[in-house]
Design an enzyme around this catalytic site. Structure first.
Site: not given
Ligand code: PBG
Length: 332
Positions: A202, A212, A225, A256, A282, A321
């Site tokens: 990730k 978010r 992050k 991801k 997203s 989605y």
């Molecule tokens: C949070 C989390 C995130 C997503 C899934 N779990 C966001 C992040 O790490 O800030 C992102 C999913 C998406 O953008 O569709 N732990």
């Protein structure tokens, strides 16, 4: 040039492209509803479906509507639904206690789905961000996201999700050692068949922006992050993270974001052979929807093409989605 040289192309690839039948015969990759995991957003209340502004077509659903969504997914043949809670800001604290409340939104939704539609696999998210006053995935002490204390909290969270009936736990927090700690706790309590899909590769990505908003974490998040998610420049480090998480007891691993990281999908699948997934996040969804809404691309075709490309790269499945829309098209 010799006199006997052929006057036709050595290989006419166009022969096997000439008709739909031939194209079907030579197709190397299939996309099926079995490859889809549908991420959904849960909120409190009842009878509510509230649009997420930055994700046109995506809504936050109250638990009763989540159950309906799960029923719909089940009837479409989608194997799994993945829950993300939109937590009321009043429940967010520095220590994130709501994360392991057995009756929190996510755990209530798991139980409601498992009561009504037991066949569908329920996947959850393990990370503290929906419950954290700081918006981070881990506990913040003196401006630092503390690893080991966060892992203890994640273990409590995981156990409550398993007790509620979750089938697949998805640690998305990127703390070190959390997979081993969660696996050990699950085994100790007899949850031997609870599956872990680690968000192993990730990356610290700007593509998560709309998500978010959807879970209400963007306003709360202080800073970024980058001290726990992987630098988008680092492929070898990501492979080492995947290897580590598999060694610690992950059953499935995820890359991801998705489309900009398809090289990672291929490398993970080739290196380890484990069930490998990608998250079409997203921002990827929002980009396709925005261009389609402007009439700049054919949204339906780009949606299908993007998912086929995940499969071609080596994905066993994709969190998207688009899942119900794709399923409806694939089911004809
Ligand atoms: C949070 C989390 C995130 C997503 C899934 N779990 C966001 C992040 O790490 O800030 C992102 C999913 C998406 O953008 O569709 N732990």
């Amino acid at each position: 040039m010799s006199a006997t040289q052929a006057t036709f192309p050595a290989t006419r690839f166009r022969r096997t492209r000439a008709s739909a039948s031939l194209r079907n015969l030579v197709r190397e990759t299939e996309l099926s509803v079995n490859d889809l995991i549908w991420p959904v957003f849960v909120r409190d209340g009842s009878g509510i479906e509230e649009p997420v502004i930055s994700m046109p077509g995506v809504v936050r659903r109250s638990v009763d509507r989540i159950v309906e969504a799960a029923r719909e997914a089940q009837s479409l043949g989608i194997p799994a639904i993945c829950l993300f809670p939109y937590t009321d800001p009043s429940l967010k604290t520095e220590l994130c206690e709501e994360a392991w409340n057995p009756d929190n939104l996510s755990n209530r939704a798991i139980r409601a789905i498992k009561d009504a539609v037991p066949e569908i696999a329920v996947m959850t998210d393990i990370a503290l961000d929906p419950y954290n006053a700081n918006g981070h995935d881990g506990i913040v002490r003196d401006g630092v996201i503390v690893n080991d204390e966060t892992v203890e909290a994640l273990v409590k969270m995981a156990l409550e999700q398993a007790r509620a009936g979750a089938d697949i736990l998805g640690p998305s927090d990127m703390m070190d050692g959390r997979i081993g700690a969660i696996r050990t706790a699950l085994e100790a309590e007899g949850h031997t068949n609870v599956t872990i899909m680690s968000y192993a590769a990730k990356f610290a990505s700007a593509y998560y922006g709309p998500f978010r908003d959807a879970v209400g974490a963007s306003g709360a998040l202080k800073g970024d992050k980058k001290t726990y998610q992987i630098d988008p420049a680092n492929a070898r480090e990501a492979l080492r993270c995947v290897e580590r998480d598999l060694m610690e007891g992950a059953d499935m691993v995820m890359v991801k974001p998705g489309q900009p990281y398809l090289d990672m999908v291929t490398r993970v699948k080739e290196a380890f052979g484990a069930p490998t997934y990608a998250y079409q996040v997203s921002g990827e969804y929002a980009m396709i929807e925005a261009a389609a809404a402007n009439g700049w691309i054919d949204g339906e075709r780009v949606m299908l093409e993007s998912l086929m490309c995940f499969r071609r790269a080596g994905c066993d499945g994709v969190l998207t989605y688009f899942a119900p829309r794709v399923a409806r098209l694939l089911n004809g």
